[in-house]
Design a protein around this motif. Structure first.
Motif, PDB file in Angstrom:
ATOM      1  N   LEU A  77      70.190  70.714  20.770  1.00 37.42           N
ATOM      2  CA  LEU A  77      68.941  70.914  21.500  1.00 37.42           C
ATOM      3  C   LEU A  77      69.078  70.408  22.930  1.00 37.42           C
ATOM      4  O   LEU A  77      68.574  71.041  23.876  1.00 37.42           O
ATOM      5  N   GLU A  78      69.765  69.300  23.118  1.00 35.77           N
ATOM      6  CA  GLU A  78      69.953  68.760  24.457  1.00 35.77           C
ATOM      7  C   GLU A  78      70.796  69.713  25.306  1.00 35.77           C
ATOM      8  O   GLU A  78      70.518  69.925  26.493  1.00 35.77           O
ATOM      9  N   THR A  79      71.815  70.315  24.682  1.00 34.33           N
ATOM     10  CA  THR A  79      72.630  71.298  25.396  1.00 34.33           C
ATOM     11  C   THR A  79      71.793  72.514  25.787  1.00 34.33           C
ATOM     12  O   THR A  79      71.889  73.020  26.912  1.00 34.33           O
ATOM     13  N   ALA A  80      70.975  72.982  24.858  1.00 35.96           N
ATOM     14  CA  ALA A  80      70.099  74.117  25.144  1.00 35.96           C
ATOM     15  C   ALA A  80      69.157  73.787  26.303  1.00 35.96           C
ATOM     16  O   ALA A  80      68.929  74.624  27.195  1.00 35.96           O
ATOM     17  N   LYS A  81      68.626  72.594  26.321  1.00 31.17           N
ATOM     18  CA  LYS A  81      67.717  72.181  27.399  1.00 31.17           C
ATOM     19  C   LYS A  81      68.445  72.181  28.742  1.00 31.17           C
ATOM     20  O   LYS A  81      67.894  72.627  29.770  1.00 31.17           O
ATOM     21  N   ASN A  82      69.673  71.706  28.739  1.00 33.27           N
ATOM     22  CA  ASN A  82      70.497  71.677  29.948  1.00 33.27           C
ATOM     23  C   ASN A  82      70.731  73.089  30.486  1.00 33.27           C
ATOM     24  O   ASN A  82      70.586  73.353  31.688  1.00 33.27           O
TER      25      ASN A  82
END
Length: 388
Positions: A77-82
């Motif tokens: 999810l953090e990668t997607a947000k980035n």
């Protein structure tokens, strides 16, 4: 397919998916400017820092989709947000038209006539909304879809390559990608007109591009769907046709429309028959329907993505029909792909093989190859096998 075989294959595909995505997470993420690099060499080293906008949307979809359907890992999810932040801030001009490529820090580099950057962004934005709950992402996805649809409706919305005063043509890729994009958007939020639009795209493919009398789905036709007597008009792209087949199978299952799924399976079968290289194995990149010389010099190469699409399509066809021949096709494509494309030493798959199946180029990613076709296929196949 027997349950024990499906179980073992499920474990194999899930492990392969995690290994492939670990390769991209380890080597491709830009923690300074955001977004994802895709130009990686055999070992994962970055050889070009320019960024493919196609793959900002595609990678956004992939990481969000894994979070939504496989496991709620915080790092996904953090990668997607980035990626979402980079896509939103740097990948479109003031009119909303998206770039094809940008620099590492998001400066514009190249635009193309097409709307594929937009369609991949729509799917990514919608899936990210489901993962994050960010309603602004869904709003942007729907606005962008409406923009793309208006371009599709306008005969001059995309400037043609060929002078329409001399010869008018239309290409299979637009209704194909719009069908898939709409399906991804509809899965996140249903709208009353979405089913009608999906039917329109399917009907266009069936009416204009699929020619049962030739047992082929053509890439280019005339304005009324007529055959064109030219290399462009004789062109068959087996990978595209196979990918379209499973998009339409997906639509037929959604509607419980057995006639639609039957036609989709027919498209799959004829495309496999046309595309499979009976001498060396693997799926040819391009085919001329009349066996005349294709214009494309790379016509006899074996690319990774037609094989990944064929894995999805054949496992779906086997489940839909129960016919053993599609399981045999799946096994044959699986064996070819995992022995020829997969790099067991460094991870991920090679993308480009010579006709005899030897590696032509050792890159693992480029402006056109990144974390999408392969991991999408591994994810979908794992889920289809698990359901068996």
């Amino acid at each position: 397919m027997e349950k024990e075989k499906a179980k073992q294959l499920h474990l194999h595909y899930k492990k392969s998916l995690l290994d492939v995505m670990d390769f991209w997470s380890k080597h491709a993420l830009d923690n300074k400017y955001g977004g994802i690099f895709t130009c990686l060499d055999e070992e994962g080293n970055i050889y070009n820092t320019d960024k493919s906008v196609w793959f900002q949307g595609r990678a956004l979809w992939m990481y969000s989709r894994m979070y939504n359907t496989l496991e709620k890992r915080d790092e996904w999810l953090e990668t997607a947000k980035n990626i979402y932040s980079f896509l939103d801030n740097h990948c479109a001009d003031e009119t909303g038209k998206m770039y094809f490529s940008v620099t590492m820090d998001g400066k514009p580099l190249q635009k193309r006539r097409y709307v594929f950057s937009e369609t991949f962004a729509i799917s990514g934005l919608a899936e990210y909304y489901k993962a994050s709950g960010d309603t602004e992402a869904l709003k942007k996805a729907k606005e962008l879809f409406n923009k793309v649809l208006s371009i599709y409706r306008d005969p001059m919305g995309i400037a043609p390559k060929i002078d329409p005063n001399t010869r008018t043509t239309k290409n299979h890729s637009l209704p194909m990608i719009l069908l898939s994009t709409l399906q991804n958007l509809r899965e996140i939020e249903q709208q009353p007109h979405y089913d009608e639009l999906a039917m329109e795209f399917v009907s266009t493919i069936f009416t204009d591009f699929y020619k049962p009398e030739y047992k082929a789905l053509f890439e280019n036709v005339g304005p009324g769907g007529e055959r064109l007597d030219s290399p462009q008009g004789r062109l068959i792209n087996p990978g595209h046709a196979i990918e379209t087949a499973w998009f339409i199978m997906r639509e037929g299952l959604y509607r419980n429309d057995k006639a639609m799924t039957k036609t989709a399976v027919d498209i799959l079968e004829c495309s496999l028959e046309l595309g499979w290289d009976k001498k060396h194995g693997g799926i040819l990149y391009f085919v001329d329907i009349e066996n005349k010389p294709p214009e494309q010099l790379e016509w006899d190469m074996k690319l990774w993505w037609p094989h990944t699409e064929a894995l999805i399509a054949t496992i779906m066809a086997n489940k839909i029909t129960g016919e053993e021949k599609y399981e045999k096709w799946f096994d044959k494509i699986h064996d070819y792909s995992f022995t020829r494309f997969a790099d067991t030493k460094n991870g991920e798959w090679y993308g480009y093989l010579h006709r005899d199946g030897t590696v032509s180029n050792t890159l693992k990613g480029s402006m056109w190859k990144g974390p999408f076709h392969l991991p999408r296929a591994l994810l979908i196949c794992a889920q289809e096998l698990e359901s068996i």
